[in-house]
Design an enzyme around this catalytic site. Sequence first.
Site, PDB file in Angstrom:
ATOM      1  N   ASP A  48      35.898 109.059  33.666  1.00  0.00           N
ATOM      2  CA  ASP A  48      36.202 109.276  32.249  1.00  0.00           C
ATOM      3  C   ASP A  48      37.034 110.532  31.997  1.00  0.00           C
ATOM      4  O   ASP A  48      37.553 110.703  30.898  1.00  0.00           O
ATOM      5  CB  ASP A  48      34.923 109.309  31.416  1.00  0.00           C
ATOM      6  CG  ASP A  48      33.948 110.394  31.840  1.00  0.00           C
ATOM      7  OD1 ASP A  48      34.232 111.117  32.824  1.00  0.00           O
ATOM      8  OD2 ASP A  48      32.887 110.525  31.199  1.00  0.00           O
ATOM      9  N   ASP A 429      26.944 120.246  32.543  1.00  0.00           N
ATOM     10  CA  ASP A 429      25.963 119.177  32.773  1.00  0.00           C
ATOM     11  C   ASP A 429      25.093 119.360  34.008  1.00  0.00           C
ATOM     12  O   ASP A 429      23.980 118.829  34.029  1.00  0.00           O
ATOM     13  CB  ASP A 429      26.630 117.799  32.863  1.00  0.00           C
ATOM     14  CG  ASP A 429      27.320 117.387  31.568  1.00  0.00           C
ATOM     15  OD1 ASP A 429      26.894 117.865  30.504  1.00  0.00           O
ATOM     16  OD2 ASP A 429      28.284 116.612  31.636  1.00  0.00           O
TER      17      ASP A 429
END
Length: 734
Positions: A48, A429
């Site tokens: 992505d 993350d």
Amino acid sequence: MTALPFGATAATRALPYRWRNVRVGGGGFVPNVVFSRVEKGLAYLRSDMGGAYRWQATESRWIPLLDDQAQGSWQGVESVAPDPLDPNVVYLACGMGRPDPAAILRSDNRGTDWTVVPVPFRMGGNEDGRGLGERLAIDPNDTRTLYFASRHDGLQVSRDRGATWTKSASFPLPGLGLNARPAPTHGGLSFVIFDPRGGKPGEGSRTIFVGVADPSEHHLWRSDDGGARWKPIPAPHAYLACKAALDGEGRLYVTYSSGIGPSNVADGAVWRLDTATNAWTEITPAKPLPQRGGGFMGVAVDGSGAVAVTSLNRWNPHDTLWRSTDHGATWTDLYPDARRDVTTTPFLYWGEPRADFGWWMAGLAIDPFDPDFACYTTGATIYATREFTKAAAGRPTTWFPWVEGIEQTAIITLASLPEGPQLLSGFGDISGFVHDDLTVSPTDQFTTPVFGNTNFIDYAGGKPAIVVRSGTPHQRHGGPTLAWSGDHGRTWAPMTAPRIPGAPHPPGQGRRGPDPHDDAAIVVNADGSVFMVMTAQAQVTRDRGASWTASQGLPAWVRPVPDRVDPRRFTAIDTQTGKRFLSTDAGASFAPAPTRGLPADLSADQVTWREIPWPLKAAPGQAGHLWFVSTQGLFRSTDGGARFTRIDGGVQVDQLDLGAPPPGKAWPALFAIGRKDGIRAVWRSDDEGKSWVRVNDGRHEYGRRFRCLAADMRVYGRVYVGTDGRGIVYGEPG
């Protein structure tokens, strides 16, 4: 429209540098993996925000395919389509999001070189719904014909191998049109499936299916005359069509969800369509309960007709993967007996005794040449197994991270220490790491506490074993946002600074939620005795966080920088007023101090986002040496900030770091992320900024999505660069 040579741009001379990845292994969300149906061992992966990869079976690793692309938007890959007849041909649909340019990329040599065709329909490679698809499909009976299921502009068709595109006038759903952020993006048309049985080679396929992920009366459409006319296939539910797979006997398996994912999906189902009669059969493996939530996304079939599906967003108790050998009449849940061997990427333990099965499980694929080899994608890795068919007999399956060569992460901050490990890193993350060996996935992840993002790392200039870090809480772990280490970052102790009553809101909108205390940066003085946290009023601790006192004399949200040699000295520049503030008592108090040489108005240099490096930087090993990175130029001081001199080397510097000195010289080599002649690149200066040379070249552009850098303190010429999607790369001369 005209095809452009891939990566065509103005050239700037670059030094010969060798570029490689610092290995972590995966680390980010991968929406899908697609196998070639004509060559065993050939597969493609789309990410992505980190481009696309090809599985190179002869090397047992994934090969990045877009590192030589300068356009950052192409790093968000919306769809991938290997040619169903020619193993050398592959297409990508690229576009990061609605505001960004989009293109169809074609390669005739497996992604080594590309032809780029800009298209007017926007994509969302890094937006919600990126796990849908595949949107791009090639007619197996006429490979000149491609269909693209767009988000905003209906069904797009090419009859000349992707060179030109037109919107289908016959397809009844024209799309909802481009909408602007912050409105949610459209899911649009979610997939295209050609049924090769209804056509002849060279004449095209007659039967085509298109899924719909927009709110609509019908979510599956069918054409039996090569796209000239379309009719809906009514379904007994209102879920959005996510993905589909067609088996060799004409069964179409469709996963449905209440949302387009990868988050905020509350419900869903799996249905099977008999394409001969258009009759539906519900085959949902386990219906989501209200307290469990979640839908379905991944779906794949093998040559024998076995089918598999994944759940999506089933946080309670967990996402899972099912397999059926009777077309969905009964299912085997693989979760209870699945084993995960993550020894090659130990960060997947997350400080827990075993690795998570996965979340955001959008992608699922089975090798068409080997039904035992299957993979599914998650928000942090790709798991694969060589034992997939064992599930039918109730036997355990072992899964491993299939990520050799993949680095698909966003890097927020880096620190190179003069001793100890080669590098410390702060990730988005996945917290961060201690890198002792740049070629091995690190065993020392930043835990106790685990951060969602690590935004800042600092070390004591005279005692580098003492390290501090700050970040944002992890969504599952929560906890403090400050930590310190006495062993170069290998082990950590959490800290929490007091709230500042009545604190004014920080500049910009870069902090989490309404609490301006969250995400405050932290620094450490030269001998490691004082930590300073940058809350609205800076606070210091001299006892490792047991107690805190407010620094006196600083305006709100002004951030001091510790001298790298003198433990008593901190310096701050207030970008709102241009004033300098100086502490000579290790941060206890600050007093105004004169300064000259900086621009009168520094307001454009105000940091308004937690991940942006502070413009004032102290030089290692040189007392009183400061650098100020301004939108108006690069400035240097050798007297603690009393006087700055503008250094004009021809590069507009955005970020700066100082590393090991050039041979025979006393001053550090400078590295910068900056711009010259319209090119954003990585630069090096060996003469204190008077001149710069580019060190990354046209083969190592990484979409020019550079986020941070660190110059190696021990190896002259080595620089680490944190990218937005391709992990950490590092370059060395020659």
